[in-house]
Design a protein around this motif. Structure first.
Motif, PDB file in Angstrom:
ATOM      1  N   ALA A 160      -3.767   9.099   7.146  1.00 46.74           N
ATOM      2  CA  ALA A 160      -4.349   7.852   7.658  1.00 46.74           C
ATOM      3  C   ALA A 160      -3.310   6.979   8.352  1.00 46.74           C
ATOM      4  O   ALA A 160      -3.667   6.032   9.057  1.00 46.74           O
ATOM      5  CB  ALA A 160      -5.003   7.071   6.520  1.00 46.74           C
ATOM      6  N   LEU A 161      -2.024   7.300   8.184  1.00 49.64           N
ATOM      7  CA  LEU A 161      -0.950   6.537   8.812  1.00 49.64           C
ATOM      8  C   LEU A 161      -0.536   7.109  10.157  1.00 49.64           C
ATOM      9  O   LEU A 161       0.509   6.752  10.692  1.00 49.64           O
ATOM     10  CB  LEU A 161       0.263   6.485   7.878  1.00 49.64           C
ATOM     11  N   THR A 162      -1.366   7.991  10.720  1.00 46.83           N
ATOM     12  CA  THR A 162      -1.082   8.584  12.029  1.00 46.83           C
ATOM     13  C   THR A 162      -2.118   8.119  13.045  1.00 46.83           C
ATOM     14  O   THR A 162      -3.272   7.852  12.696  1.00 46.83           O
ATOM     15  CB  THR A 162      -1.075  10.113  11.952  1.00 46.83           C
ATOM     16  N   PRO A 163      -1.743   8.012  14.327  1.00 48.02           N
ATOM     17  CA  PRO A 163      -2.628   7.426  15.330  1.00 48.02           C
ATOM     18  C   PRO A 163      -3.927   8.193  15.564  1.00 48.02           C
ATOM     19  O   PRO A 163      -4.962   7.582  15.854  1.00 48.02           O
ATOM     20  CB  PRO A 163      -1.772   7.416  16.606  1.00 48.02           C
ATOM     21  N   ARG A 164      -3.906   9.497  15.466  1.00 46.12           N
ATOM     22  CA  ARG A 164      -5.088  10.287  15.841  1.00 46.12           C
ATOM     23  C   ARG A 164      -5.982  10.650  14.664  1.00 46.12           C
ATOM     24  O   ARG A 164      -6.980  11.370  14.839  1.00 46.12           O
ATOM     25  CB  ARG A 164      -4.639  11.565  16.560  1.00 46.12           C
ATOM     26  N   PHE A 165      -5.668  10.173  13.498  1.00 43.93           N
ATOM     27  CA  PHE A 165      -6.466  10.505  12.319  1.00 43.93           C
ATOM     28  C   PHE A 165      -7.881   9.935  12.426  1.00 43.93           C
ATOM     29  O   PHE A 165      -8.075   8.779  12.777  1.00 43.93           O
ATOM     30  CB  PHE A 165      -5.790   9.944  11.065  1.00 43.93           C
TER      31      PHE A 165
ATOM     32  N   GLY B  23       1.965  17.847   6.873  1.00 43.89           N
ATOM     33  CA  GLY B  23       2.394  17.959   8.264  1.00 43.89           C
ATOM     34  C   GLY B  23       2.490  16.654   9.018  1.00 43.89           C
ATOM     35  O   GLY B  23       2.191  16.599  10.210  1.00 43.89           O
ATOM     36  N   VAL B  24       2.941  15.589   8.350  1.00 44.61           N
ATOM     37  CA  VAL B  24       3.103  14.285   9.001  1.00 44.61           C
ATOM     38  C   VAL B  24       4.593  14.027   9.189  1.00 44.61           C
ATOM     39  O   VAL B  24       5.356  13.968   8.226  1.00 44.61           O
ATOM     40  CB  VAL B  24       2.473  13.162   8.162  1.00 44.61           C
ATOM     41  N   ASP B  25       5.034  13.881  10.444  1.00 43.46           N
ATOM     42  CA  ASP B  25       6.434  13.609  10.743  1.00 43.46           C
ATOM     43  C   ASP B  25       6.714  12.116  10.724  1.00 43.46           C
ATOM     44  O   ASP B  25       5.835  11.296  10.998  1.00 43.46           O
ATOM     45  CB  ASP B  25       6.797  14.155  12.131  1.00 43.46           C
ATOM     46  N   ARG B  26       7.972  11.777  10.445  1.00 39.89           N
ATOM     47  CA  ARG B  26       8.381  10.362  10.463  1.00 39.89           C
ATOM     48  C   ARG B  26       8.083   9.727  11.810  1.00 39.89           C
ATOM     49  O   ARG B  26       7.619   8.580  11.892  1.00 39.89           O
ATOM     50  CB  ARG B  26       9.883  10.251  10.160  1.00 39.89           C
ATOM     51  N   GLU B  27       8.337  10.482  12.882  1.00 46.72           N
ATOM     52  CA  GLU B  27       8.116   9.967  14.226  1.00 46.72           C
ATOM     53  C   GLU B  27       6.632   9.817  14.546  1.00 46.72           C
ATOM     54  O   GLU B  27       6.257   9.120  15.489  1.00 46.72           O
ATOM     55  CB  GLU B  27       8.772  10.871  15.265  1.00 46.72           C
ATOM     56  N   GLY B  28       5.769  10.461  13.759  1.00 41.42           N
ATOM     57  CA  GLY B  28       4.341  10.410  14.022  1.00 41.42           C
ATOM     58  C   GLY B  28       3.599   9.308  13.286  1.00 41.42           C
ATOM     59  O   GLY B  28       2.378   9.183  13.408  1.00 41.42           O
ATOM     60  N   LEU B  29       4.324   8.509  12.508  1.00 34.79           N
ATOM     61  CA  LEU B  29       3.684   7.421  11.784  1.00 34.79           C
ATOM     62  C   LEU B  29       3.313   6.272  12.724  1.00 34.79           C
ATOM     63  O   LEU B  29       3.925   6.091  13.783  1.00 34.79           O
ATOM     64  CB  LEU B  29       4.616   6.903  10.683  1.00 34.79           C
ATOM     65  N   LEU B  30       2.352   5.490  12.310  1.00 42.01           N
ATOM     66  CA  LEU B  30       1.860   4.390  13.136  1.00 42.01           C
ATOM     67  C   LEU B  30       2.933   3.355  13.450  1.00 42.01           C
ATOM     68  O   LEU B  30       2.974   2.796  14.546  1.00 42.01           O
ATOM     69  CB  LEU B  30       0.693   3.689  12.418  1.00 42.01           C
ATOM     70  N   TYR B  31       3.825   3.089  12.468  1.00 44.32           N
ATOM     71  CA  TYR B  31       4.802   2.010  12.623  1.00 44.32           C
ATOM     72  C   TYR B  31       6.179   2.462  12.140  1.00 44.32           C
ATOM     73  O   TYR B  31       6.300   3.217  11.183  1.00 44.32           O
ATOM     74  CB  TYR B  31       4.361   0.767  11.826  1.00 44.32           C
ATOM     75  N   ASP B  32       7.200   1.939  12.802  1.00 40.77           N
ATOM     76  CA  ASP B  32       8.565   2.304  12.445  1.00 40.77           C
ATOM     77  C   ASP B  32       8.989   1.730  11.097  1.00 40.77           C
ATOM     78  O   ASP B  32       9.909   2.259  10.460  1.00 40.77           O
ATOM     79  CB  ASP B  32       9.545   1.806  13.520  1.00 40.77           C
ATOM     80  N   ASP B  33       8.350   0.622  10.676  1.00 46.28           N
ATOM     81  CA  ASP B  33       8.803  -0.030   9.451  1.00 46.28           C
ATOM     82  C   ASP B  33       8.070   0.454   8.199  1.00 46.28           C
ATOM     83  O   ASP B  33       8.217  -0.143   7.127  1.00 46.28           O
ATOM     84  CB  ASP B  33       8.680  -1.549   9.577  1.00 46.28           C
TER      85      ASP B  33
ATOM     86  N   LEU C  56       0.836  -1.196   0.000  1.00 45.91           N
ATOM     87  CA  LEU C  56       0.000   0.000   0.000  1.00 45.91           C
ATOM     88  C   LEU C  56       0.871   1.246   0.000  1.00 45.91           C
ATOM     89  O   LEU C  56       1.759   1.388   0.851  1.00 45.91           O
ATOM     90  CB  LEU C  56      -0.895   0.025   1.253  1.00 45.91           C
ATOM     91  N   TYR C  57       0.604   2.149  -0.950  1.00 50.00           N
ATOM     92  CA  TYR C  57       1.341   3.407  -1.042  1.00 50.00           C
ATOM     93  C   TYR C  57       0.370   4.552  -0.747  1.00 50.00           C
ATOM     94  O   TYR C  57      -0.593   4.770  -1.486  1.00 50.00           O
ATOM     95  CB  TYR C  57       1.927   3.560  -2.446  1.00 50.00           C
ATOM     96  N   PHE C  58       0.601   5.258   0.350  1.00 50.78           N
ATOM     97  CA  PHE C  58      -0.244   6.376   0.759  1.00 50.78           C
ATOM     98  C   PHE C  58       0.397   7.673   0.284  1.00 50.78           C
ATOM     99  O   PHE C  58       1.544   7.965   0.625  1.00 50.78           O
ATOM    100  CB  PHE C  58      -0.412   6.396   2.279  1.00 50.78           C
ATOM    101  N   GLN C  59      -0.342   8.452  -0.488  1.00 51.14           N
ATOM    102  CA  GLN C  59       0.175   9.723  -0.986  1.00 51.14           C
ATOM    103  C   GLN C  59      -0.891  10.805  -0.826  1.00 51.14           C
ATOM    104  O   GLN C  59      -2.049  10.522  -0.526  1.00 51.14           O
ATOM    105  CB  GLN C  59       0.573   9.606  -2.448  1.00 51.14           C
ATOM    106  N   GLY C  60      -0.480  12.064  -1.042  1.00 49.71           N
ATOM    107  CA  GLY C  60      -1.423  13.162  -0.881  1.00 49.71           C
ATOM    108  C   GLY C  60      -1.982  13.189   0.539  1.00 49.71           C
ATOM    109  O   GLY C  60      -1.323  12.762   1.491  1.00 49.71           O
TER     110      GLY C  60
END
Length: 213
Positions: free
Chosen positions: A124-129, A181-191, A115-119
């Motif tokens: 959707a890859l952040t916990p509070r979305f 405004g999505v940071d690398r550290e704010g993503l759901l998973y490290d991988d 799955l490739y998330f863009q735009g």
């Protein structure tokens, strides 16, 4: 031994199949799952296709009082899987349902899903979305969410978690993360792989099925 699972009232077949698969995976060889669902043609068709795709035997099925009872037993070897590459671009409540649903259906049938998330979809890859309806329907988002939950739709994060448990690979568009405004550290998973078009083009080149939303 027989276990029972009652999913009457749920109309999302990926939810029904996902719950059934979780129970079957915990059962010993020869055990039987008794599954009850609403009497709906689309549920019956999807369930039978899924059983054929992964080596689950339908021992019997019967309808009574508006419900269908299936007796299922996992056996044999599933046929070779396939691969699906899916690009998701929108983050609206209605725009996320189908792509994540197709991805789950493929993963439940044994596919390798990427799955490739863009735009705006990177959110959707952040916990509070929390996805919302768009346009004039936006004030009715809460009611729409409740209806979807009753039918069996999980939140995007829950669907992504289920996909990940089924082996899906997740990619996020780096420039889109900067834009929204999505940071690398704010993503759901490290991988989660942060990349752009060339990386996912390589995934597309090696995949059997491509979907773009």
């Amino acid at each position: 031994m027989t276990e029972r699972l009652d999913l009457r009232g749920k109309t999302i077949t990926t939810h029904i199949v996902g719950r059934a698969a979780d129970v079957l995976d915990r059962m010993a060889d020869g055990d039987v799952l008794e599954l009850r669902t609403d009497d709906a043609e689309f549920i019956d068709h999807d369930l039978r296709v899924w059983c054929r795709s992964n080596g689950t035997e339908i021992l019997s099925s019967g309808c009574a009082e508006g419900a269908v009872r299936y007796r299922l037993r996992r056996h044999g070897t599933a046929p070779p899987g396939f691969s699906l590459a899916l690009v998701i671009s929108q983050d609206g409540l209605e725009q996320l349902l189908s792509p994540l649903g197709f991805a789950l259906a493929a993963a439940l049938e044994g596919a390798q899903v990427s799955l490739y998330f863009q735009g705006p979809a990177v959110r959707a890859l952040t916990p509070r979305f929390r996805p919302r309806l768009h346009g004039l329907s936006r004030p009715f988002t809460v009611f729409a969410r409740r209806g979807l939950e009753r039918a069996g739709h999980a939140s995007p994060q829950e669907k992504i978690a289920q996909l990940r448990r089924l082996g899906a690979r997740l990619y996020a568009c780096g420039p889109s993360m900067q834009r929204f405004g999505v940071d690398r550290e704010g993503l759901l998973y490290d991988d989660i792989v942060v990349a752009e078009y060339l990386t996912f083009m390589d995934v597309l080149r090696r995949s059997d099925i491509h979907l773009y939303t």
